[in-house]
Motif scaffolding. Structure first.
Motif, mmCIF file in Angstrom:
data_model
loop_
_atom_site.group_PDB
_atom_site.id
_atom_site.type_symbol
_atom_site.label_atom_id
_atom_site.label_comp_id
_atom_site.label_asym_id
_atom_site.label_seq_id
_atom_site.Cartn_x
_atom_site.Cartn_y
_atom_site.Cartn_z
ATOM 1 N N ARG A 1 0.913 -1.291 -0.108
ATOM 2 C CA ARG A 1 0.033 0.146 -0.058
ATOM 3 C C ARG A 1 0.990 1.377 0.116
ATOM 4 N N ALA A 2 2.086 1.240 0.782
ATOM 5 C CA ALA A 2 2.825 2.447 0.765
ATOM 6 C C ALA A 2 3.602 2.446 -0.456
ATOM 7 N N ALA A 3 4.082 1.560 -1.138
ATOM 8 C CA ALA A 3 4.615 1.550 -2.505
ATOM 9 C C ALA A 3 3.820 2.348 -3.376
ATOM 10 N N ARG A 4 2.502 1.630 -3.523
ATOM 11 C CA ARG A 4 1.321 2.232 -4.350
ATOM 12 C C ARG A 4 1.181 3.620 -4.242
ATOM 13 N N GLN A 5 1.220 3.997 -2.924
ATOM 14 C CA GLN A 5 0.838 5.562 -2.523
ATOM 15 C C GLN A 5 1.965 6.448 -2.946
ATOM 16 N N CYS A 6 3.282 5.914 -2.783
ATOM 17 C CA CYS A 6 4.346 7.021 -3.175
ATOM 18 C C CYS A 6 4.848 6.613 -4.607
ATOM 19 N N GLY A 7 4.308 5.918 -5.132
ATOM 20 C CA GLY A 7 4.855 5.676 -6.558
ATOM 21 C C GLY A 7 6.122 5.077 -6.801
ATOM 22 N N LYS A 8 6.673 4.215 -5.773
ATOM 23 C CA LYS A 8 8.090 3.781 -5.719
ATOM 24 C C LYS A 8 7.974 2.153 -5.845
ATOM 25 N N PRO A 9 8.741 1.513 -6.469
ATOM 26 C CA PRO A 9 8.839 0.153 -6.555
ATOM 27 C C PRO A 9 9.011 -0.734 -5.433
ATOM 28 N N LEU A 10 8.623 -2.078 -5.333
ATOM 29 C CA LEU A 10 8.834 -3.026 -4.295
ATOM 30 C C LEU A 10 10.049 -3.860 -4.393
ATOM 31 N N ILE A 11 10.717 -4.151 -3.226
ATOM 32 C CA ILE A 11 11.637 -4.898 -3.243
ATOM 33 C C ILE A 11 11.133 -6.248 -2.464
ATOM 34 N N ILE A 12 10.821 -7.296 -3.096
ATOM 35 C CA ILE A 12 10.193 -8.411 -2.485
ATOM 36 C C ILE A 12 10.958 -9.556 -2.269
ATOM 37 N N HIS A 13 10.849 -9.970 -0.961
ATOM 38 C CA HIS A 13 11.594 -11.404 -0.520
ATOM 39 C C HIS A 13 10.683 -12.393 -0.139
ATOM 40 N N THR A 14 10.878 -13.478 -0.817
ATOM 41 C CA THR A 14 9.887 -14.559 -0.680
ATOM 42 C C THR A 14 10.866 -15.848 -0.505
ATOM 43 N N ARG A 15 10.294 -16.461 0.448
ATOM 44 C CA ARG A 15 11.092 -17.768 0.772
ATOM 45 C C ARG A 15 10.029 -18.940 1.356
ATOM 46 N N ALA A 16 9.945 -19.991 0.705
ATOM 47 C CA ALA A 16 8.945 -21.001 1.320
ATOM 48 C C ALA A 16 7.656 -20.340 1.306
ATOM 49 N N SER A 17 7.290 -19.440 0.808
ATOM 50 C CA SER A 17 5.920 -19.099 0.632
ATOM 51 C C SER A 17 5.235 -18.515 -0.694
ATOM 52 N N PRO A 18 5.556 -19.431 -1.766
ATOM 53 C CA PRO A 18 5.512 -18.753 -3.158
ATOM 54 C C PRO A 18 3.833 -18.297 -3.383
ATOM 55 N N ASP A 19 3.156 -19.390 -2.909
ATOM 56 C CA ASP A 19 1.808 -19.256 -3.268
ATOM 57 C C ASP A 19 1.051 -17.833 -2.366
ATOM 58 N N ASP A 20 1.439 -17.662 -1.311
ATOM 59 C CA ASP A 20 0.817 -16.534 -0.383
ATOM 60 C C ASP A 20 1.403 -15.316 -0.856
ATOM 61 N N THR A 21 2.725 -15.337 -1.457
ATOM 62 C CA THR A 21 3.404 -14.259 -1.917
ATOM 63 C C THR A 21 2.679 -13.553 -2.929
ATOM 64 N N ILE A 22 2.543 -14.553 -4.145
ATOM 65 C CA ILE A 22 1.682 -13.849 -5.244
ATOM 66 C C ILE A 22 0.458 -13.517 -4.980
ATOM 67 N N ARG A 23 -0.466 -14.391 -4.038
ATOM 68 C CA ARG A 23 -1.897 -14.022 -3.666
ATOM 69 C C ARG A 23 -1.795 -12.812 -3.019
ATOM 70 N N VAL A 24 -0.901 -12.419 -2.211
ATOM 71 C CA VAL A 24 -0.867 -11.105 -1.391
ATOM 72 C C VAL A 24 -0.843 -10.163 -2.625
ATOM 73 N N MET A 25 0.364 -10.141 -3.318
ATOM 74 C CA MET A 25 0.714 -9.272 -4.357
ATOM 75 C C MET A 25 -0.427 -9.090 -5.384
ATOM 76 N N GLN A 26 -1.334 -9.967 -5.628
ATOM 77 C CA GLN A 26 -2.422 -9.880 -6.432
ATOM 78 C C GLN A 26 -3.688 -9.225 -6.021
ATOM 79 N N GLU A 27 -4.030 -9.613 -4.434
ATOM 80 C CA GLU A 27 -4.935 -8.881 -3.717
ATOM 81 C C GLU A 27 -4.523 -7.484 -3.600
ATOM 82 N N GLU A 28 -3.192 -7.101 -3.443
ATOM 83 C CA GLU A 28 -3.106 -5.810 -2.979
ATOM 84 C C GLU A 28 -2.656 -4.891 -4.230
ATOM 85 N N GLY A 29 -2.804 -5.339 -5.580
ATOM 86 C CA GLY A 29 -2.583 -4.334 -6.669
ATOM 87 C C GLY A 29 -1.357 -4.112 -6.785
ATOM 88 N N ALA A 30 -0.230 -5.117 -6.400
ATOM 89 C CA ALA A 30 1.284 -4.850 -6.456
ATOM 90 C C ALA A 30 1.741 -4.620 -7.756
#
Ligand SMILES: [Zn+2]
Ligand SMILES: [Zn+2]
Length: 272
Positions: free
Chosen positions: A115-144
Motif C-alpha cells: 500500500r505504501a509503494a502504491r501511494q508513493c509511486g516507488k517500486p517494491l523489493i520483495i523477499h519470498t522464501r518457502a511461501s510462493p503461493d501466499d506471496t503471489i496471492r497477496v501481491m495480486q490482492e493488493e495490486g502490487a
C-alpha cells in the motif's frame, strides 16, 4: 558496467570496511548499488550511506524476518520514502522458512508495504522464501503490479517467476545461481528474458562461486552476470548492459556518474 541491485552495506560485515568495499566496487566496474533497509532502526544508517555517496541509493522497509522490531505503518513508510535517494520500498515479503505460523502479522506487514509503494509511486523489493503461493496471492490482492518492483534473490520455480512477471515485476538472481546444486534455479535463469532480469549480491551473505565462504560484497556481482551469460548463451557484456539498463528503468535512480561512465550509463538509461 555492472549494478548490484541488492546489498546491505549497513550490516557490520560491510560497514566496518566501507571505503574498501566501495573502492573494490569501482575496481570491478560496479557503478551503482541499492543499499537495502531491513528495519526502521537501521534506516538512518542505510540512508546515510546513500547521502554520502552519489552512486549508492537506498530503500526503506522492514524485513519479514525482523520479528521484534518497530512495526511500520503506510504513513510512516511513505514519509520516510519522501527523499530523492530512497528509490524503493522494502525489503518486504513473506518468509515461512525461518519463522512458523501463526504469521498473519507477516502477511499484514507485507500488505502495508504494498500500500505504501502504491501511494508513493516507488517500486517494491520483495523477499519470498518457502511461501510462493501466499506471496503471489497477496501481491495480486493488493495490486502490487501498480507499484512494480523486483523479486529479489529469486529461488522459486519458473511458474512463480512468470506470475510475478505478469504483474510487471523483475526477477533478480544472486550468487545462488552460481552454486553447483542450483540446477533448477539455473533453468529458471535461462528462461527469464533479459528484459526482466536483474543481478544482485544480497551481500554480505551468499558469496558467489569462486568466493563461497568469504564475506560477500558488491564487487562480486560480475560473477553472477558471468553465470547468467553462460546459462543464456549470451555475452557477459550483454547481460551486464541489459541488467544495468533494467535497474535504471525500474528504480529511476538519480545520481552522479563517474566521468568515464557517462556515455555508457546514458545509453543504459535509454534502454540501449
Ligand atoms: Zn531478502
Ligand atoms: Zn536482503
Amino acid at each position: 558496467m555492472y549494478v548490484d541491485s541488492h546489498c546491505h552495506l549497513s550490516f557490520p560485515e560491510l560497514a566496518q570496511d566501507l571505503p574498501g568495499v566501495l573502492q573494490r566496487m569501482r575496481d570491478s566496474n560496479v557503478v551503482a548499488a541499492l543499499n537495502v533497509c531491513t528495519t526502521l532502526t537501521e534506516f538512518p544508517a542505510v540512508l546515510a550511506v546513500a547521502e554520502q555517496h552519489s552512486h549508492i541509493v537506498a530503500s526503506v522497509g522492514v524485513h519479514p524476518d525482523s520479528q521484534d522490531t518497530e512495526e511500520p505503518t503506510v504513513e510512516r513508510l511513505v514519509e520516510l520514502a519522501d527523499h530523492p535517494k530512497v528509490v524503493a520500498i522494502g525489503e518486504t515479503g513473506l518468509d515461512y522458512f525461518r519463522l512458523q505460523e501463526p504469521l498473519e502479522w507477516q502477511r499484514s506487514r507485507f500488505r502495508t508495504h504494498i500500500r505504501a509503494a502504491r501511494q508513493c509511486g516507488k517500486p517494491l523489493i520483495i523477499h519470498t522464501r518457502a511461501s510462493p503461493d501466499d506471496t503471489i496471492r497477496v501481491m495480486q490482492e493488493e495490486g502490487a503490479g501498480e507499484a512494480g518492483g523486483v523479486m529479489h534473490c529469486f529461488t522459486e520455480s519458473l511458474a512463480v517467476a512468470e506470475a510475478a512477471m505478469a504483474l510487471g515485476f523483475y526477477i533478480s538472481f544472486s550468487g545462488i545461481v552460481t552454486f553447483k546444486n542450483a540446477r533448477a534455479l539455473q533453468e529458471v535463469a535461462r528462461a527469464v528474458p533479459l528484459q526482466r532480469l536483474l543481478i544482485e549480491t544480497d551481500s554480505p551473505y551468499l558469496a558467489p562461486v569462486p568466493y563461497r565462504g568469504k564475506t560477500n560484497e558488491p564487487s562480486f556481482v560480475p560473477k553472477v552476470a558471468e553465470k547468467v551469460a553462460e546459462l543464456k548463451n549470451m555475452s557477459v557484456a550483454d547481460v551486464a548492459a541489459g541488467s544495468t539498463a533494467n535497474f535504471f528503468n525500474l528504480f529511476r535512480a538519480v545520481r552522479d556518474i563517474p566521468a568515464e561512465h557517462d556515455q555508457s550509463v546514458a545509453a543504459a538509461q535509454n534502454g540501449n
